[in-house]
Design a protein around this motif. Sequence first.
Motif, PDB file in Angstrom:
ATOM      1  N   PHE A  27       0.806  -1.220   0.000  1.00  0.00           N
ATOM      2  CA  PHE A  27       0.000   0.000   0.000  1.00  0.00           C
ATOM      3  C   PHE A  27       0.842   1.273   0.000  1.00  0.00           C
ATOM      4  O   PHE A  27       0.307   2.368  -0.088  1.00  0.00           O
ATOM      5  N   SER A  28       2.151   1.146   0.094  1.00  0.00           N
ATOM      6  CA  SER A  28       2.997   2.337   0.056  1.00  0.00           C
ATOM      7  C   SER A  28       3.337   2.667  -1.395  1.00  0.00           C
ATOM      8  O   SER A  28       3.397   1.789  -2.244  1.00  0.00           O
ATOM      9  N   PRO A  29       3.534   3.942  -1.698  1.00  0.00           N
ATOM     10  CA  PRO A  29       3.845   4.320  -3.081  1.00  0.00           C
ATOM     11  C   PRO A  29       5.201   3.760  -3.501  1.00  0.00           C
ATOM     12  O   PRO A  29       6.113   3.617  -2.686  1.00  0.00           O
ATOM     13  N   ARG A  30       5.323   3.447  -4.793  1.00  0.00           N
ATOM     14  CA  ARG A  30       6.575   2.924  -5.337  1.00  0.00           C
ATOM     15  C   ARG A  30       7.626   4.027  -5.329  1.00  0.00           C
ATOM     16  O   ARG A  30       7.325   5.191  -5.596  1.00  0.00           O
ATOM     17  N   LEU A  31       8.865   3.658  -5.053  1.00  0.00           N
ATOM     18  CA  LEU A  31       9.957   4.633  -5.114  1.00  0.00           C
ATOM     19  C   LEU A  31      10.191   5.114  -6.544  1.00  0.00           C
ATOM     20  O   LEU A  31      10.606   6.242  -6.762  1.00  0.00           O
ATOM     21  N   SER A  32       9.936   4.248  -7.510  1.00  0.00           N
ATOM     22  CA  SER A  32      10.076   4.597  -8.922  1.00  0.00           C
ATOM     23  C   SER A  32       8.744   4.329  -9.619  1.00  0.00           C
ATOM     24  O   SER A  32       8.537   3.271 -10.207  1.00  0.00           O
ATOM     25  N   PRO A  33       7.818   5.296  -9.544  1.00  0.00           N
ATOM     26  CA  PRO A  33       6.469   5.059 -10.061  1.00  0.00           C
ATOM     27  C   PRO A  33       6.436   4.862 -11.575  1.00  0.00           C
ATOM     28  O   PRO A  33       7.291   5.370 -12.297  1.00  0.00           O
ATOM     29  N   LYS A  34       5.419   4.126 -12.013  1.00  0.00           N
ATOM     30  CA  LYS A  34       5.206   3.919 -13.444  1.00  0.00           C
ATOM     31  C   LYS A  34       4.718   5.216 -14.076  1.00  0.00           C
ATOM     32  O   LYS A  34       4.031   6.005 -13.442  1.00  0.00           O
ATOM     33  N   ASP A  35       5.088   5.393 -15.346  1.00  0.00           N
ATOM     34  CA  ASP A  35       4.619   6.549 -16.102  1.00  0.00           C
ATOM     35  C   ASP A  35       4.616   6.169 -17.576  1.00  0.00           C
ATOM     36  O   ASP A  35       5.106   5.105 -17.954  1.00  0.00           O
ATOM     37  N   SER A  36       4.076   7.047 -18.393  1.00  0.00           N
ATOM     38  CA  SER A  36       4.098   6.813 -19.832  1.00  0.00           C
ATOM     39  C   SER A  36       4.177   8.147 -20.555  1.00  0.00           C
ATOM     40  O   SER A  36       3.855   9.200 -19.988  1.00  0.00           O
ATOM     41  N   ALA A  37       4.637   8.083 -21.795  1.00  0.00           N
ATOM     42  CA  ALA A  37       4.674   9.249 -22.679  1.00  0.00           C
ATOM     43  C   ALA A  37       4.031   8.808 -23.983  1.00  0.00           C
ATOM     44  O   ALA A  37       4.313   7.712 -24.476  1.00  0.00           O
ATOM     45  N   GLU A  38       3.149   9.641 -24.509  1.00  0.00           N
ATOM     46  CA  GLU A  38       2.454   9.304 -25.748  1.00  0.00           C
ATOM     47  C   GLU A  38       2.380  10.525 -26.640  1.00  0.00           C
ATOM     48  O   GLU A  38       2.329  11.657 -26.158  1.00  0.00           O
ATOM     49  N   ILE A  39       2.366  10.257 -27.950  1.00  0.00           N
ATOM     50  CA  ILE A  39       2.135  11.338 -28.912  1.00  0.00           C
ATOM     51  C   ILE A  39       1.381  10.755 -30.098  1.00  0.00           C
ATOM     52  O   ILE A  39       1.620   9.604 -30.484  1.00  0.00           O
ATOM     53  N   THR A  40       0.457  11.549 -30.632  1.00  0.00           N
ATOM     54  CA  THR A  40      -0.271  11.195 -31.843  1.00  0.00           C
ATOM     55  C   THR A  40      -0.092  12.339 -32.823  1.00  0.00           C
ATOM     56  O   THR A  40      -0.411  13.491 -32.504  1.00  0.00           O
ATOM     57  N   LEU A  41       0.437  12.028 -33.989  1.00  0.00           N
ATOM     58  CA  LEU A  41       0.621  13.010 -35.063  1.00  0.00           C
ATOM     59  C   LEU A  41      -0.035  12.431 -36.308  1.00  0.00           C
ATOM     60  O   LEU A  41       0.456  11.439 -36.862  1.00  0.00           O
ATOM     61  N   ASN A  42      -1.153  13.022 -36.715  1.00  0.00           N
ATOM     62  CA  ASN A  42      -1.958  12.471 -37.810  1.00  0.00           C
ATOM     63  C   ASN A  42      -2.305  11.029 -37.461  1.00  0.00           C
ATOM     64  O   ASN A  42      -2.975  10.800 -36.485  1.00  0.00           O
ATOM     65  N   ASP A  43      -1.818  10.043 -38.225  1.00  0.00           N
ATOM     66  CA  ASP A  43      -2.140   8.652 -37.906  1.00  0.00           C
ATOM     67  C   ASP A  43      -0.952   7.901 -37.299  1.00  0.00           C
ATOM     68  O   ASP A  43      -0.965   6.683 -37.205  1.00  0.00           O
ATOM     69  N   LYS A  47       4.166   5.385 -28.126  1.00  0.00           N
ATOM     70  CA  LYS A  47       3.956   5.306 -26.680  1.00  0.00           C
ATOM     71  C   LYS A  47       5.186   4.681 -26.019  1.00  0.00           C
ATOM     72  O   LYS A  47       5.739   3.706 -26.523  1.00  0.00           O
ATOM     73  N   VAL A  48       5.582   5.254 -24.893  1.00  0.00           N
ATOM     74  CA  VAL A  48       6.649   4.706 -24.063  1.00  0.00           C
ATOM     75  C   VAL A  48       6.074   4.466 -22.674  1.00  0.00           C
ATOM     76  O   VAL A  48       5.385   5.333 -22.133  1.00  0.00           O
ATOM     77  N   GLU A  49       6.351   3.294 -22.100  1.00  0.00           N
ATOM     78  CA  GLU A  49       5.981   3.002 -20.718  1.00  0.00           C
ATOM     79  C   GLU A  49       7.266   2.716 -19.958  1.00  0.00           C
ATOM     80  O   GLU A  49       8.092   1.917 -20.418  1.00  0.00           O
ATOM     81  N   TYR A  50       7.414   3.370 -18.795  1.00  0.00           N
ATOM     82  CA  TYR A  50       8.673   3.271 -18.056  1.00  0.00           C
ATOM     83  C   TYR A  50       8.430   3.556 -16.584  1.00  0.00           C
ATOM     84  O   TYR A  50       7.329   3.890 -16.173  1.00  0.00           O
ATOM     85  N   ASN A  51       9.479   3.401 -15.789  1.00  0.00           N
ATOM     86  CA  ASN A  51       9.430   3.713 -14.361  1.00  0.00           C
ATOM     87  C   ASN A  51      10.407   4.850 -14.086  1.00  0.00           C
ATOM     88  O   ASN A  51      11.482   4.914 -14.681  1.00  0.00           O
ATOM     89  N   ARG A  52      10.029   5.737 -13.154  1.00  0.00           N
ATOM     90  CA  ARG A  52      10.757   6.987 -12.932  1.00  0.00           C
ATOM     91  C   ARG A  52      11.522   6.998 -11.603  1.00  0.00           C
ATOM     92  O   ARG A  52      10.994   7.448 -10.592  1.00  0.00           O
ATOM     93  N   PRO A  53      12.785   6.559 -11.609  1.00  0.00           N
ATOM     94  CA  PRO A  53      13.570   6.684 -10.384  1.00  0.00           C
ATOM     95  C   PRO A  53      13.867   8.153 -10.090  1.00  0.00           C
ATOM     96  O   PRO A  53      13.854   8.992 -10.985  1.00  0.00           O
ATOM     97  N   THR A  80       9.386   0.161 -22.355  1.00  0.00           N
ATOM     98  CA  THR A  80       8.886  -0.261 -23.666  1.00  0.00           C
ATOM     99  C   THR A  80       8.561   0.937 -24.548  1.00  0.00           C
ATOM    100  O   THR A  80       8.207   2.017 -24.066  1.00  0.00           O
ATOM    101  N   PHE A  81       8.717   0.726 -25.856  1.00  0.00           N
ATOM    102  CA  PHE A  81       8.436   1.726 -26.889  1.00  0.00           C
ATOM    103  C   PHE A  81       7.563   1.050 -27.922  1.00  0.00           C
ATOM    104  O   PHE A  81       7.877  -0.050 -28.376  1.00  0.00           O
ATOM    105  N   GLU A  82       6.449   1.705 -28.292  1.00  0.00           N
ATOM    106  CA  GLU A  82       5.538   1.103 -29.259  1.00  0.00           C
ATOM    107  C   GLU A  82       5.199   2.102 -30.350  1.00  0.00           C
ATOM    108  O   GLU A  82       4.944   3.278 -30.077  1.00  0.00           O
TER     109      GLU A  82
END
Length: 188
Positions: A27-43, A47-53, A80-82
Amino acid sequence: MLKRLLIFLSILALGLLLYSAFVENIFSPRLSPKDSAEITLNDLNLKVEYNRPSKRERIVFGALVPFEKVWRTGANEATTFETNKDLMIEGILLKKGKYTIWTVPMEQSWKVMFNTKQYDWGVNEKMEPMWDPNYDALEIEVPTQQLDETVEKFTIAFDNKTGNLKLTMAWDNTLIEVPIEERSNTKS
């Protein structure tokens, strides 16, 4: 008999809950929480999913993250990168799909590898990167940039402010930029 079974299962459930809460700290928060970065340009969708130390007053590059060694590029699970489209990264084709990102930080530049293998975690029990170079689809080297301000939490983002799309990674006083172009479908 049923009453004893229910009491036993209730005690077992309570025991598992207490173990999870106090020993595993679920129940305690992760020291390196999950996050993501996304961008959409036209079609094009990236997306990147990672953890943030966090830096937490530590020396990051050259110490916490050694120079000249493969880094999982974040913490915990592999980053990961998609992409839903074929890309060109510094003139090299990266086919649409899902990849893991691995880096080799150096003082003046970083190697960046896009790897086709999907890893559950970023390191093994010896804290060694789980990266297998046999699955690298692409490896480039990009220069580092020194930042005037400290970035406390490792951050991955997409930057398209100038119309030249970049995947950026920043932490402590270091920034790298990976140039990304959508592969043109027209033939010359």
